[in-house]
Design a protein around this motif. Structure first.
Motif, PDB file in Angstrom:
ATOM      1  N   GLY A 177       1.135  -4.828   6.255  1.00  0.00           N
ATOM      2  CA  GLY A 177       2.144  -4.931   7.310  1.00  0.00           C
ATOM      3  C   GLY A 177       1.725  -5.857   8.441  1.00  0.00           C
ATOM      4  O   GLY A 177       0.771  -6.633   8.324  1.00  0.00           O
ATOM      5  N   ASP A 211      -4.261  -1.233   7.879  1.00  0.00           N
ATOM      6  CA  ASP A 211      -2.851  -1.233   8.278  1.00  0.00           C
ATOM      7  C   ASP A 211      -2.619   0.022   9.125  1.00  0.00           C
ATOM      8  O   ASP A 211      -3.254   1.048   8.908  1.00  0.00           O
ATOM      9  N   VAL A 212      -1.705  -0.061  10.082  1.00  0.00           N
ATOM     10  CA  VAL A 212      -1.521   1.068  11.002  1.00  0.00           C
ATOM     11  C   VAL A 212      -0.913   2.288  10.300  1.00  0.00           C
ATOM     12  O   VAL A 212      -0.981   3.399  10.799  1.00  0.00           O
ATOM     13  N   HIS A 213      -0.334   2.056   9.122  1.00  0.00           N
ATOM     14  CA  HIS A 213       0.240   3.165   8.352  1.00  0.00           C
ATOM     15  C   HIS A 213      -0.725   3.629   7.265  1.00  0.00           C
ATOM     16  O   HIS A 213      -1.547   2.852   6.788  1.00  0.00           O
ATOM     17  N   ASP A 225      -0.533  -4.547  11.680  1.00  0.00           N
ATOM     18  CA  ASP A 225       0.421  -3.839  12.536  1.00  0.00           C
ATOM     19  C   ASP A 225      -0.247  -2.861  13.501  1.00  0.00           C
ATOM     20  O   ASP A 225       0.435  -2.188  14.266  1.00  0.00           O
ATOM     21  N   HIS A 237       0.779  -1.243   0.000  1.00  0.00           N
ATOM     22  CA  HIS A 237       0.000   0.000   0.000  1.00  0.00           C
ATOM     23  C   HIS A 237       0.813   1.296   0.000  1.00  0.00           C
ATOM     24  O   HIS A 237       0.270   2.354  -0.289  1.00  0.00           O
ATOM     25  N   TYR A 265       4.035  -7.068  12.238  1.00  0.00           N
ATOM     26  CA  TYR A 265       5.409  -7.513  12.473  1.00  0.00           C
ATOM     27  C   TYR A 265       5.622  -8.331  13.732  1.00  0.00           C
ATOM     28  O   TYR A 265       6.734  -8.741  14.019  1.00  0.00           O
TER      29      TYR A 265
END
Ligand code: X5A
Ligand code: ZN
Length: 646
Positions: A319, A188-190, A281, A148, A321
Motif C-alpha cells: 500500500g 505496510d500499515v495494515h 502507508d 498482502h 497512498y
C-alpha cells in the motif's frame, strides 16, 4: 583496475547490484470509470518518476515485468480464485465484473486487472529469483495491485494475488536456489492477513507484520493481526504480529520494535533471504495510515535488515497512498540499497508508552520460541528516559564542523526528503501545555544576568556583541519575578572562543559547591516549558523538541541527585542541569558543564580563558543594573573568577 572501479563507484556505479522493476502495464488496472480511488495507477508512476529524476534507476539494473505462471500462483491460491482473476478482464465478464467486485471486500476490477495481477505476482517472482541466484544483491519491485491481503480464495483490500507469498513459495520450491528459510517483513500499515494465513503452519517462513490494529478495529478489522496469533503446529512461533494500539506511530516506535523484537529474532532465525511487503502507508502524510514514518525512518528500518541474509533483500510495493510520501520513502530505501549509506538518528524522541507495552506483550508471547526475547526490556527504556538516537548538531563548539560535514554527506540528502508535516505535533503540544503551568527559578551566572540579553531567549532576537540569533521561547511571557542570590559555587571562564561571543572564554559554574566559593546569580521565575526552550538555545542542537529535554521526571531526579546530564544535548556546553535548592517552594535550577568537562579544564585539554571585553561587560552590566555590585566591584569579581586557578 580495481582501484579505478572503486573510485568511480561513488559517482556512477553502485557498490551493490540493485534491481528495479517497473512496467506501465500495471497501470491498466484501475476503477471501472476511473473514479477516484487511493489505490490508483499514479502511485507506481509517481515512484518510478521520482526514482528516474533522482538518478536512481540509472544506477540500478532495470528489469521487465513477467506474468506469473499459474503453477506458482496456485501454490498460494485456490483454483477457483486463480480462474476468476485469469478471466475477470475478458469480455465475457463485462456484465458481471462490477457485481463480482462489489461482493468482495474493498476490491474494484476492470479490463486491465487480470494482466496487472499476473504481472505484479510475476514481477516479484522475477526479482526474487535474481536476488536468490546472486545476479543481484537486492531489488525493488514497484508493483500493483498490492498483495498482502489476498487470501487463498479471496481478493480483498485492493489485493488480487498475494505477490509476496507467491514469490516466497517459488523460492522455497526451487530447491537449487538454496533458499530454505525466508523472513517476510510486512511494514505496510495494515496487517498482512493473506501472507499470515499462507505460512501459518510453515516454519520455513518467519512472517513478521507491524500494523495498526486498535484492538481489531483497524482494517481488516478482525483479530487476525493480534499478537496472540503466533502460528500453529510446526509453524508455531514463526508468525509475529506487532499490533499498534493507536495511530501516529513514527520512526521511534518502529525503531523500538526493530531493536527489541525483529532484529534479535532475525539474528536467531538467520534467514537465507528477506522479502519486504513494503507498503508505504505508515508514512507521514498518508491519508489511510495516520502514522508518521519518515523516509529517513524507512531507510533505517531497511538498513538494519541488510545485516541479514547476506543482504539478499527484495522489496515489493504493497500500500501507500500519498504520492509524495511513497515516492520519497521509496527513494530513501533505494539510496540505502545502493550505497548502504550510514544511517543514524531519528526525528522523534520517544516511542509511545503503548509501543513499549506492545513490545513487552509480544516478547512475552514469543519468548518460548525465541530465546533472544526472554529478557525483560530494561525499565530505563520503558520509562522513556533513554532517547532514541537523534541527529545531533552541536552548538558553538568545535565539534560543530565535523557534524556539519556528516550532515552534508549523509544526513541531509535523506532528511530533506522528509514530508513537511509532523503528525506527532499533538504530542509536542501536550508536553508544552503540561510544563507551562509549572514555575521554576532559572538561575544564571553568565551573560543572562543582564536582563535585556536574557529576554532574547524568551522573545527571540540578538543582542550587541552576540554573533548569533536567538530563536526565543514558544511562550513569550516575560519572567514573572527576578531576584538575586549568592551560592557557594565557583564561577570560572573557559574555552578559547565561541560562535556566540567570538574570541575569549565564557562563564561556567563548577557543578559542585564548596564553602569558600561565591557566585552571584540572577534568578528568573519562568515556566518549565520556557526553561526547556532556554536549555535548547544554550545548547544549540538540532533536537526537535517534540518532547521536552527536561521534564517532571528530570525535575524529581535533579532534586534527588543534585545534577543531571541531558543526553539529548550532551554535545552542548550547558547540558548539565544543577539543582540549587528551593526558593518559596519553587525549585532553583541552573545549567553548566559537567564534571568531565571540569577535568578537561583542569588538565588544560580545554583552556581556561579570560572573557572578551564585550562578554565581560555584559556580565558587569547585569550585576550593576541588577543592583548587586558597583561597577568597580563587578569588574574585580569577574577578574578574580577569570584569573584564579580552578
Ligand atoms: C494494500 C493496502 C488497504 C485496504 C484498505 C481498505 N490495502 N479499506 O494498503
Ligand atoms: Zn496497507
Amino acid at each position: 583496475m580495481e582501484a579505478v572501479e572503486t573510485a568511480s563507484r561513488s559517482t556512477s556505479r553502485s557498490l551493490r547490484r540493485v534491481g528495479i522493476l517497473y512496467d506501465e502495464r500495471m497501470c491498466r488496472h484501475h476503477t471501472p470509470d476511473d473514479e477516484p480511488h487511493p489505490e490508483n495507477p499514479n502511485r507506481i508512476r509517481a515512484i518510478w518518476n521520482k526514482l528516474q529524476s533522482a538518478g536512481i534507476s540509472q544506477r540500478c539494473e532495470v528489469l521487465s515485468a513477467k506474468e506469473a505462471e499459474d503453477k506458482y500462483i496456485l501454490s498460494v491460491h485456490g483454483k477457483s480464485h486463480v480462474d476468476l482473476i485469469r478471466n475477470i478482464s475478458s469480455q465475457q465478464y463485462n456484465s458481471r465484473r462490477n457485481r463480482i467486485a462489489s461482493k468482495l471486500n474493498s476490491i474494484y476490477l476492470n479490463e486491465g486487472s487480470s494482466e496487472a495481477a499476473y504481472l505484479a505476482a510475476g514481477s516479484v517472482i522475477e526479482v526474487a529469483k535474481r536476488v536468490a541466484k546472486g545476479e543481484l544483491d537486492s531489488a525493488f519491485a514497484i508493483v500493483r495491485p498490492p498483495g498482502h491481503h489476498a487470501e487463498h480464495d479471496e481478493a480483498m483490500g485492493f489485493c488480487l494475488f498475494n505477490n509476496v507469498a507467491i514469490a516466497t513459495n517459488f523460492l522455497l520450491n526451487e530447491k537449487e536456489l538454496g533458499i530454505n528459510k525466508i523472513l517476510i517483513v510486512d511494514w505496510d500499515v495494515h496487517h498482512g492477513n493473506g501472507t499470515q494465513k499462507t505460512f501459518w503452519k510453515d516454519p520455513r517462513v518467519l512472517f513478521f507484520s507491524v500494523h495498526r490494529h486498535e484492538f481489531g478495529s483497524f482494517y481488516p478489522s478482525n483479530d487476525d493481526g493480534d499478537y496472540t496469533m503466533i502460528g500453529e503446529g510446526p509453524g508455531a512461533g514463526y508468525n509475529i504480529n506487532v499490533p499498534w494500539e493507536n495511530g501516529r506511530c513514527g520512526d521511534a516506535d518502529y525503531l523500538a520494535v526493530w531493536d527489541h523484537i525483529l532484529i534479535p529474532v532475525a539474528k536467531q532465525f538467520n534467514p537465507d533471504m528477506i522479502l519486504i511487503s513494503a507498503g508505504f502507508d505508515a508514512a507521514v502524510g498518508d491519508p489511510l495510515g495516520g502514522c508518521c514514518v519518515t523516509p529517513y525512518g524507512y531507510a533505517m528500518l531497511l538498513r538494519k535488515l541488510m545485516d541479514f541474509a547476506r543482504g539478499k533483500i527484495v522489496l515489493a510495493l504493497e500500500g501507500g497512498y500519498n504520492l509524495a510520501s511513497i515516492s520519497n520513502s521509496a527513494l530513501a530505501c533505494m539510496e540505502v540499497l545502493l550505497d548502504e549509506k550510514i544511517v543514524t538518528g531519528s526525528t522523534e524522541a520517544y516511542p509511545f508508552e503503548s509501543t513499549w507495552r506492545v513490545i513487552q506483550v509480544v516478547r512475552q508471547e514469543l519468548k518460548a520460541f525465541w530465546s533472544v526475547l526472554a529478557d525483560e526490556v530494561p525499565t530505563k527504556l520503558i520509562s522513556q528516559k533513554a532517547p532514541i538516537p537523534k541527529i545531533l548538531i552541536s552548538s558553538c563548539d568545535s565539534e560543530a564542523e565535523d557534524v556539519e560535514e556528516l550532515l552534508q554527506e549523509v544526513i541531509r540528502p535523506l532528511s530533506t526528503l522528509r514530508v513537511d508535516e509532523d503528525c506527532r505535533e499533538s504530542a509536542s503540544v501536550s508536553w508544552r501545555s503540561d510544563l507551562s503551568n509549572i514555575d521554576i527559578w532559572y538561575a544564571t551566572f553568565g551573560s543572562n544576568m543582564w536582563k535585556p540579553r536574557f529576554l532574547f531567549y524568551i522573545e527571540g532576537g540578538q543582542v550587541d556583541g552576540m554573533q548569533k540569533l536567538c530563536s526565543g521561547s514558544m511562550d513569550k511571557r516575560p519572567p514573572k519575578e527576578i531576584l538575586w542570590k549568592i551560592f557557594p559555587h565557583r564561577l570560572f571562564f573557559g574555552r578559547e572562543s565561541t560562535r556566540t561571543w567570538g574570541l575569549g572564554g565564557v562563564a561556567f559554574l563548577h557543578p559542585e559547591s564548596k564553602n569558600e566559593d561565591i557566585v552571584h546569580m540572577c534568578l528568573y521565575r519562568i515556566t518549565l516549558e520556557q526553561f526547556n526552550d532556554v536549555l535548547h538555545q544554550e545548547n544549540i542542537s538540532s533536537y526537535d523538541m517534540s518532547s521536552p529535554l527536561f521534564d517532571l521526571t528530570s525535575l524529581d531526579c535533579v532534586k534527588e541527585k543534585g545534577s543531571i546530564n541531558l543526553e539529548a544535548v550532551k554535545k552542548g556546553w550547558y547540558h548539565n542541569v544543577v539543582y540549587l535548592g528551593m526558593e518559596r517552594d519553587i525549585p532553583i535550577l541552573t545549567m553548566t558543564c559537567d564534571l568531565s568537562d571540569i577535568e578537561n579544564f583542569k588538565s588544560g585539554k580545554v583552556p581556561l580563558h579570560a572573557p572578551s571585553e564585550d562578554y565581560a561587560n555584559t556580565l558587569v552590566k547585569g550585576l550593576v543594573e541588577g543592583g548587586q555590585l558597583s561597577e568597580e566591584e563587578a569588574v574585580s569579581y569577574i577578574k578574580e573568577a577569570a584569573t584564579k586557578p580552578l
